[in-house]
Write an enzyme that holds these catalytic residues in place. Structure first.
Site, short mmCIF file in Angstrom:
data_model
loop_
_atom_site.label_atom_id
_atom_site.label_comp_id
_atom_site.label_asym_id
_atom_site.label_seq_id
_atom_site.Cartn_x
_atom_site.Cartn_y
_atom_site.Cartn_z
N ASP A 1 -5.05 5.75 1.17
CA ASP A 1 -4.30 4.56 0.80
C ASP A 1 -5.03 3.77 -0.29
O ASP A 1 -6.15 4.13 -0.68
CB ASP A 1 -4.11 3.69 2.06
CG ASP A 1 -2.68 3.19 2.18
OD1 ASP A 1 -2.02 3.05 1.14
OD2 ASP A 1 -2.24 2.91 3.31
N TRP B 1 -1.89 6.26 -5.18
CA TRP B 1 -2.27 5.80 -6.51
C TRP B 1 -1.17 5.06 -7.28
O TRP B 1 -1.35 3.88 -7.61
CB TRP B 1 -2.80 7.04 -7.23
CG TRP B 1 -3.32 6.93 -8.60
CD1 TRP B 1 -3.21 5.91 -9.49
CD2 TRP B 1 -4.08 7.96 -9.25
NE1 TRP B 1 -3.83 6.24 -10.66
CE2 TRP B 1 -4.38 7.49 -10.55
CE3 TRP B 1 -4.53 9.22 -8.89
CZ2 TRP B 1 -5.10 8.25 -11.46
CZ3 TRP B 1 -5.24 9.97 -9.80
CH2 TRP B 1 -5.53 9.48 -11.07
N PRO B 2 -0.02 5.67 -7.56
CA PRO B 2 0.92 4.96 -8.44
C PRO B 2 1.54 3.73 -7.81
O PRO B 2 1.90 2.78 -8.50
CB PRO B 2 2.02 6.00 -8.72
CG PRO B 2 1.78 7.14 -7.83
CD PRO B 2 0.45 6.99 -7.16
N ASP C 1 6.11 0.69 2.44
CA ASP C 1 6.50 1.38 3.67
C ASP C 1 7.99 1.31 4.01
O ASP C 1 8.61 0.26 3.89
CB ASP C 1 5.76 0.77 4.87
CG ASP C 1 4.29 1.04 4.81
OD1 ASP C 1 3.87 1.85 3.97
OD2 ASP C 1 3.55 0.44 5.60
#
Ligand SMILES: *[C@@H]1O[C@H](CO)[C@@H](O)[C@H](O)[C@H]1NC(C)=O
Ligand SMILES: *[C@@H]1O[C@H](CO)[C@@H](O)[C@H](O)[C@H]1NC(C)=O
Ligand SMILES: *[C@@H]1O[C@H](CO)[C@@H](O)[C@H](O)[C@H]1NC(C)=O
Ligand SMILES: *[C@@H]1O[C@H](CO)[C@@H](O)[C@H](O)[C@H]1NC(C)=O
Length: 423
Positions: free
Chosen positions: A168, A201-202, A228
Site C-alpha cells: 500500500d 503506486w498510481p 477502496d
C-alpha cells in the site's frame, strides 16, 4: 485507506499472456488475472476478537477461508489466493532483528505455519505491507522509523513462503515511488520464493497523467488505481462509469479491477451478476471479499460461473471496450474480443448490455451486431449464448447485419452473451 480520493479501489492488472504484447513485471506470475479472496472490504481492521470471535483479523479467519475455498469448489473454479490485508502485524518490529512480526495473540502459530496450512491444501497465501513509515492502519511500514526495511521484509516473506504481497502507499511520499516501489520489486526478485507484487503506486497521485505507467508496468504485477470499494451498488456503479470514462487510457495499460463484493449485503441478485459480468469483461483480478462461511447459494453460483470466469481468464486478456453510452451512463454496451477456439482463426466475442434505469419496466435493448463490432466476419453467422443461463444458453443464430435484442432487467442489471462463429 486513503479514502480522500474516492471510495473505490481498483487494481490494474497488466500482465496477461500473449506473445504479441509486453506485459507487467515478467517474473512469471499473474499471466492471467489472479483469483482469490481478500479480507479487507468485509473484515477491514476488526481486531476485537472478544466481541467478534469469528470476524476479527486472526489466523482462524484465514484458515476458515482456506477451508471454504477448498471444500466449496472455489479452488477448483480458479480462486487460488487467500490474502491477508492490513492489521495482521504486532505494533512494532522485532527490536533485535527489525523484522516484521505477526500479532501473537491473534496469530499464535505465526504466518509461516499459516502459509504451510494453505500450501498443504494447494491454496496460495498473500500478505499486506505498506511502502511508507506506517501502514494505512498505522502498523509498521517498510520505512518504519525512517529506516529502509525493503530487503529484510522481502527476505522474511520469502522465508515464510508468502505467494503474494500487496504494498500500500499510506504515510509515504508519492514523489519517491519511482524509487521505493522499484526497489521493492528488485528485492522481491532477489529472494528465493516467487512473490506476486501488487503496488498501490498510481492511486496516490491525483492525476493519472503524472504516473510513469511504463515504469509501474515494468516493476509490478498488479497496480491499484483508486480507493477502496465498499458494499454498495453505488460503489460498483462508480467503478463501471470510471472504467467507461477512462476506457481508452486503461485499455492501453490493461484494466482495473478489485474486490468482488458479491455475497455481502449491499448488492441485489441482479446487481451481483452485474459486478461479476463487468469484472470478467475487463479481465481484472477476481478477489472476493465476503464471508464464504455464510454466503447465499445463488451468490455462490454467480461467483462460480464457469463461463464468466473463462471470459475473465481469456488468454488474449483484452479489456472490453465501451461501444454505447447513453442516458447519462444508464445505458451501456461493452464488447470484448476472445481468443479463437480450436484452430480456426475466427474470434468469439462477448457482448454486455447494461440497464441502469431505476424507473419503469425491464427494457428491450437492440443493436445491430456489426454496429457494435465492425470487425465481425460478414460472411458467417454467429451462435448467441446467454452466459448467465448455462442450462439453456442457446438464444439463436445471427448474421452480423441482424439485431441482437435482449430484455434487460432494470436497476443496474446486465445481460451477457457470447457470440460463437459458426463454421
Ligand atoms: C495484538 O492484538 C490485540 C488486539 O486483538 C492487541 O490488544 C494487542 O496489543 C496486540 N499485540 C501487539 C504485540 O501488538
Ligand atoms: C522520480 O520522479 C521525480 C518526479 O516526481 C523525478 O524528479 C525523478 O527524476 C524521478 N527519479 C527517477 C529515478 O526516475
Ligand atoms: C470470413 O470467413 C470466411 C469463412 O470462414 C473466410 O473464408 C474469410 O476469409 C473470412 N473473412 C475475413 C475477413 O476474415
Ligand atoms: C441448472 O441445472 C442444474 C441441475 O439440473 C440445477 O441445479 C440448476 O438450478 C439449474 N440452473 C438454472 C439457472 O436453471
Amino acid at each position: 485507506m486513503m479514502r480522500n480520493l474516492s471510495n473505490v479501489l481498483l487494481l490494474l492488472i497488466i500482465s496477461l499472456s500473449s506473445c504479441l504484447m509486453v506485459f507487467g513485471w515478467d517474473n512469471g506470475l499473474a499471466r492471467t488475472p489472479p483469483m482469490g479472496w481478500l479480507s479487507w472490504m468485509r473484515f477491514t481492521c476488526e481486531i476485537d476478537c472478544n466481541t467478534y470471535p469469528d470476524e476479527c483479523i486472526n489466523e482462524k479467519l484465514y484458515k476458515d477461508m482456506i477451508d471454504r475455498i477448498v471444500d466449496d469448489g472455489y479452488l477448483q473454479a480458479g480462486y487460488q489466493y487467500v490474502n491477508i490485508d492490513d492489521c495482521w502485524m504486532a505494533m512494532d518490529r522485532d527490536p533485535k532483528t527489525s523484522r516484521l512480526i505477526a500479532n501473537e495473540t491473534r496469530f499464535p502459530s505465526g504466518i509461516k505455519a499459516l502459509a504451510e496450512y494453505a500450501h498443504s491444501k494447494n491454496v496460495l497465501l498473500g500478505i499486506y505491507e505498506d511502502i511508507g513509515t506506517l501502514t494505512c492502519a498505522k502498523y509498521p511500514g517498510t520505512y518504519y522509523q525512517n529506516k529502509d526495511h525493503t530487503f529484510i521484509d522481502a527476505e522474511t516473506f520469502s522465508e515464510w513462503k508468502i505467494d503474494s504481497v500487496k504494498v500500500d502507499g499510506c504515510y509515504a511520499d508519492p514523489k519517491k515511488f519511482n524509487i521505493t516501489y522499484v526497489e521493492y520489486s528488485k528485492a522481491l526478485s532477489q529472494v528465493e520464493h516467487k512473490i506476486l507484487y501488487g503496488c498501490s503506486w498510481p492511486f496516490f497521485k491525483a492525476d493519472f497523467s503524472e504516473n510513469d505507467y511504463k515504469l509501474i508496468r515494468k516493476s509490478c504485477n498488479l497496480w491499484r488505481q483508486f480507493g477502496d470499494i465498499v458494499d454498495s451498488y453505488q460503489s460498483v456503479k462508480w467503478i463501471i462509469d470510471m472504467m467507461g470514462m477512462h476506457n481508452e487510457r486503461f485499455i492501453r495499460y490493461h484494466g482495473p479491477g478489485d474486490m468482488l463484493i458479491i455475497g455481502n449485503n449491499g448488492l441485489s441478485y441482479e446487481q451481483s451478476k452485474t459486478q461479476m459480468a463487468f469484472w470478467c469483461m475487463w479481465s481484472v483480478p477476481l478477489l472476493m471479499s465476503n464471508d464464504l462461511r455464510s454466503i447465499r447459494p445463488e451468490m455462490k453460483e454467480i461467483l462460480l460461473n464457469k463461463e464468466l470466469i473463462a471470459i475473465d481468464q481469456d488468454p488474449l486478456g483484452i479489456m472490453a471496450s465501451l461501444v454505447i453510452q447513453k442516458s447519462n451512463w444508464q445505458t451501456q454496451v461493452w464488447t470484448k474480443k476472445l481468443s479463437p477456439m480450436n484452430n480456426n482463426e475466427l474470434n468469439p466475442w462477448a457482448i454486455l448490455y447494461f440497464n441502469g434505469h431505476q424507473l419503469g419496466p425491464d427494457s428491450y435493448m437492440s443493436y445491430k451486431l456489426s454496429s457494435l463490432i465492425p470487425e465481425l466476419n460478414q460472411t458467417i453467422s454467429y451462435d448467441v449464448h446467454d452466459l448467465f443461463n448455462s442450462n439453456d444458453s442457446y438464444l439463436g443464430t445471427l448474421k452480423p447485419n441482424q439485431q441482437l435484442e435482449l430484455l434487460v432487467p432494470t436497476a443496474g442489471s446486465v445481460r451477457l452473451v457470447k457470440l460463437i462463429p459458426k463454421i
